[in-house]
Design a protein around this motif. Structure first.
Motif, mmCIF file in Angstrom:
data_model
loop_
_atom_site.group_PDB
_atom_site.id
_atom_site.type_symbol
_atom_site.label_atom_id
_atom_site.label_comp_id
_atom_site.label_asym_id
_atom_site.label_seq_id
_atom_site.Cartn_x
_atom_site.Cartn_y
_atom_site.Cartn_z
ATOM 1 N N ALA A 317 104.213 75.301 64.158
ATOM 2 C CA ALA A 317 103.301 74.173 63.924
ATOM 3 C C ALA A 317 102.178 74.584 62.981
ATOM 4 N N ARG A 318 101.670 75.786 63.153
ATOM 5 C CA ARG A 318 100.593 76.272 62.277
ATOM 6 C C ARG A 318 101.089 76.410 60.839
ATOM 7 N N VAL A 319 102.298 76.920 60.679
ATOM 8 C CA VAL A 319 102.874 77.073 59.336
ATOM 9 C C VAL A 319 103.095 75.711 58.688
ATOM 10 N N VAL A 320 103.635 74.753 59.456
ATOM 11 C CA VAL A 320 103.868 73.402 58.914
ATOM 12 C C VAL A 320 102.545 72.759 58.514
ATOM 13 N N ARG A 321 101.541 72.879 59.351
ATOM 14 C CA ARG A 321 100.232 72.298 59.035
ATOM 15 C C ARG A 321 99.634 72.931 57.776
ATOM 16 N N SER A 322 99.937 74.203 57.544
ATOM 17 C CA SER A 322 99.350 74.896 56.394
ATOM 18 C C SER A 322 99.873 74.366 55.065
ATOM 19 N N ALA A 323 100.990 73.609 55.103
ATOM 20 C CA ALA A 323 101.533 73.050 53.861
ATOM 21 C C ALA A 323 100.581 72.034 53.253
ATOM 22 N N ARG A 324 99.791 71.356 54.078
ATOM 23 C CA ARG A 324 98.758 70.410 53.618
ATOM 24 C C ARG A 324 99.276 69.456 52.530
ATOM 25 N N GLY A 325 100.327 68.747 52.866
ATOM 26 C CA GLY A 325 100.887 67.778 51.931
ATOM 27 C C GLY A 325 101.964 68.356 51.044
ATOM 28 N N GLY A 326 102.199 69.663 51.129
ATOM 29 C CA GLY A 326 103.255 70.288 50.335
ATOM 30 C C GLY A 326 104.614 70.139 51.000
ATOM 31 N N ASP A 327 105.564 70.943 50.544
ATOM 32 C CA ASP A 327 106.936 70.854 51.023
ATOM 33 C C ASP A 327 107.078 71.594 52.350
ATOM 34 N N ILE A 328 107.132 70.851 53.458
ATOM 35 C CA ILE A 328 107.211 71.486 54.769
ATOM 36 C C ILE A 328 108.593 72.069 55.049
ATOM 37 N N GLY A 329 109.579 71.731 54.235
ATOM 38 C CA GLY A 329 110.921 72.282 54.409
ATOM 39 C C GLY A 329 111.217 73.442 53.478
ATOM 40 N N SER A 330 110.215 73.901 52.769
ATOM 41 C CA SER A 330 110.408 74.999 51.825
ATOM 42 C C SER A 330 110.825 76.277 52.544
ATOM 43 N N GLY A 331 111.888 76.903 52.056
ATOM 44 C CA GLY A 331 112.325 78.156 52.635
ATOM 45 C C GLY A 331 111.266 79.235 52.528
ATOM 46 N N ARG A 332 110.511 79.210 51.446
ATOM 47 C CA ARG A 332 109.458 80.203 51.270
ATOM 48 C C ARG A 332 108.358 80.010 52.313
ATOM 49 N N LEU A 333 108.001 78.758 52.582
ATOM 50 C CA LEU A 333 106.987 78.483 53.603
ATOM 51 C C LEU A 333 107.486 78.897 54.986
ATOM 52 N N LEU A 334 108.713 78.494 55.323
ATOM 53 C CA LEU A 334 109.250 78.756 56.652
ATOM 54 C C LEU A 334 109.542 80.236 56.885
ATOM 55 N N ALA A 335 109.670 81.003 55.819
ATOM 56 C CA ALA A 335 109.897 82.442 55.971
ATOM 57 C C ALA A 335 108.728 83.114 56.676
ATOM 58 N N SER A 336 107.536 82.571 56.521
ATOM 59 C CA SER A 336 106.381 83.173 57.193
ATOM 60 C C SER A 336 106.478 82.965 58.704
ATOM 61 N N TYR A 337 107.014 81.805 59.116
ATOM 62 C CA TYR A 337 107.268 81.590 60.544
ATOM 63 C C TYR A 337 108.316 82.583 61.044
ATOM 64 N N GLU A 338 109.390 82.735 60.293
ATOM 65 C CA GLU A 338 110.453 83.653 60.713
ATOM 66 C C GLU A 338 109.922 85.077 60.883
ATOM 67 N N ARG A 339 109.157 85.552 59.921
ATOM 68 C CA ARG A 339 108.630 86.920 60.001
ATOM 69 C C ARG A 339 107.740 87.095 61.226
ATOM 70 N N GLU A 340 106.833 86.160 61.430
ATOM 71 C CA GLU A 340 105.880 86.294 62.522
ATOM 72 C C GLU A 340 106.556 86.201 63.881
ATOM 73 N N HIS A 341 107.479 85.256 64.018
ATOM 74 C CA HIS A 341 108.101 85.087 65.337
ATOM 75 C C HIS A 341 109.098 86.209 65.628
ATOM 76 N N ARG A 342 109.772 86.718 64.623
ATOM 77 C CA ARG A 342 110.659 87.870 64.844
ATOM 78 C C ARG A 342 109.861 89.089 65.288
ATOM 79 N N LEU A 343 108.711 89.280 64.653
ATOM 80 C CA LEU A 343 107.861 90.410 65.021
ATOM 81 C C LEU A 343 107.390 90.278 66.475
ATOM 82 N N ALA A 344 107.058 89.058 66.898
ATOM 83 C CA ALA A 344 106.591 88.828 68.270
ATOM 84 C C ALA A 344 107.727 88.933 69.280
ATOM 85 N N SER A 345 108.971 88.685 68.845
ATOM 86 C CA SER A 345 110.102 88.577 69.765
ATOM 87 C C SER A 345 110.931 89.845 69.903
#
Length: 393
Positions: A317-345
């Motif tokens: 949700a934080r990553v999606v909100r950070s798009a601020r009107g940009g492309d919320i489906g961008s692979g580059r944007l969502l990669a930051s979610y993947e990195r952070e959640h993999r590190l936590a998991s």
């Protein structure tokens, strides 16, 4: 095929992770389709399923921030003040916290958390609930919006981002071509509430006995004489236990607990769940993301699955909100979610699986190793501090 509406996000699965993610997007100005196979009545009043959820302090803060906490009846919240780990017939216990200290966390019935989450998203601006609807197919395409979800009645929904929150055996994950490491353990977990003679003192016990694993979890009760009993055995043995009369079941459980609790009486219903763990090869990609058990399905022994699911949806949700009107489906944007959640998991997932292997292996070397591990853990201050911080942070 019927053409449906276009949304910013299509969330598949209205379990805790999916509902929490939708709630975390409140006020972001995004349109969300929430798709769930269960009928709305079941979401509005979830049935009791026997599971008690151990929430960390972080998860409690998240539920408060989402406006969910105050929807949970206070008299159903049980403090967790101490946790103990036992091995076989040994009297030694690895102990975290103190029974008279600040709580490590709380225990809350799963169905009450789910109800609170659903109530919190009802009427939320921009959210369209599609209950009683199943996903027949989905894909990410080159054209914008990338996501295409086909429902069981042929309706096609378009979305900039597809979020899979539909269990550890996620059909959406499969349809998106994301592989997963799946371990079906051949064992089942039975959960039920039992009344007993001894007060539980708000202490949770995890007991790795020979041939079985037992967890005793303190339930909110004025006399502290009701606990949630969680028994893990081979699947056929669990199935047999669920067929016993309440009286025969109480006798059998007292035998299995070997005097740790006496005067046992079944309170309510018994529920059995087959055990499996999953680790998705990807948590996100162009036009999609996985949260909750669809991303990581934890073994329940360390009670981290629910908390990890809440943390993952918060990150997305934080990553999606950070798009601020940009492309919320961008692979580059969502990669930051993947990195952070993999590190936590990653360490939690691998560490939990290693713990289960160590404490369920019945060879003499394994028995010696786990006894030594418990004693080493008790006297190693940094280890205990890390575990306590995981519970209370």
């Amino acid at each position: 095929m019927t053409e449906g509406s276009t949304f910013d996000i299509a969330v598949v699965g209205a379990g805790p992770a999916g509902l929490a993610f939708v709630r975390s997007l409140a006020g972001a100005g995004l349109s969300v389709a929430l798709i769930e196979g269960q009928a709305e009545a079941g979401l509005r009043e979830p049935a009791y399923d026997g599971r008690e959820i151990a929430l960390t302090h972080r998860s409690m803060r998240l539920l408060r921030a989402m406006g969910v906490w105050d929807r949970i009846p206070a008299d159903h919240i049980s403090d967790l003040r101490q946790a103990r780990v036992l091995d076989g017939g040994s009297a030694f216990a690895l102990t975290f916290g103190a029974a008279d200290a600040d709580r490590l966390g709380v225990l809350i019935p799963n169905h009450l958390i789910r109800r609170g989450l659903f109530e919190s998203v009802q009427g939320q601006a921009g959210v369209t609930l599609m209950a009683g609807r199943r996903v027949a197919g989905c894909a990410v395409e080159a054209a914008s919006p990338r996501g295409r979800v086909v429902l069981d009645d042929g309706t096609t929904i378009r979305a900039k981002l597809i979020v899979a929150a539909d269990s550890r055996f996620s059909g959406v994950r499969d349809q998106l071509g994301v592989g997963a490491e799946i371990h079906r353990l051949g064992r089942s977990m039975m959960v039920c509430r039992m009344r007993h003679d001894q007060p539980h003192g708000h202490v949770a016990t995890e007991w790795f006995d020979h041939g079985q694993t037992v967890a005793l979890l303190p339930v909110a009760d004025p006399e502290q004489r009701v606990s949630s009993v969680v028994l893990t055995l081979a699947a056929p043995a669990i199935a047999e236990l669920t067929t016993l009369t309440p009286q025969a079941f109480a006798v059998e459980m007292e035998r299995r607990l070997k005097g740790r609790l006496t005067g046992l009486e079944l309170v309510g219903t018994r529920h059995a769940y087959p055990l499996a763990t999953t680790w998705s090869h990807r948590f996100a990609g162009e036009g999609f993301a996985l949260i909750g058990d669809a991303a990581v399905g934890m073994h329940p022994v360390t009670a981290h699955g629910f908390n990890l699911g809440l943390r993952g949806q918060e990150t997305l949700a934080r990553v999606v909100r950070s798009a601020r009107g940009g492309d919320i489906g961008s692979g580059r944007l969502l990669a930051s979610y993947e990195r952070e959640h993999r590190l936590a998991s990653w360490s939690l997932y691998r560490g939990t699986n290693a713990l289960v292997r160590l404490f369920t292996e019945e060879t003499p070397p394994a028995r010696l190793a786990r006894g030594a591990a418990l004693r080493a853990g008790q006297v190693t201050a940094p280890f205990k501090a890390v575990v306590k911080r995981m519970l209370t942070a």
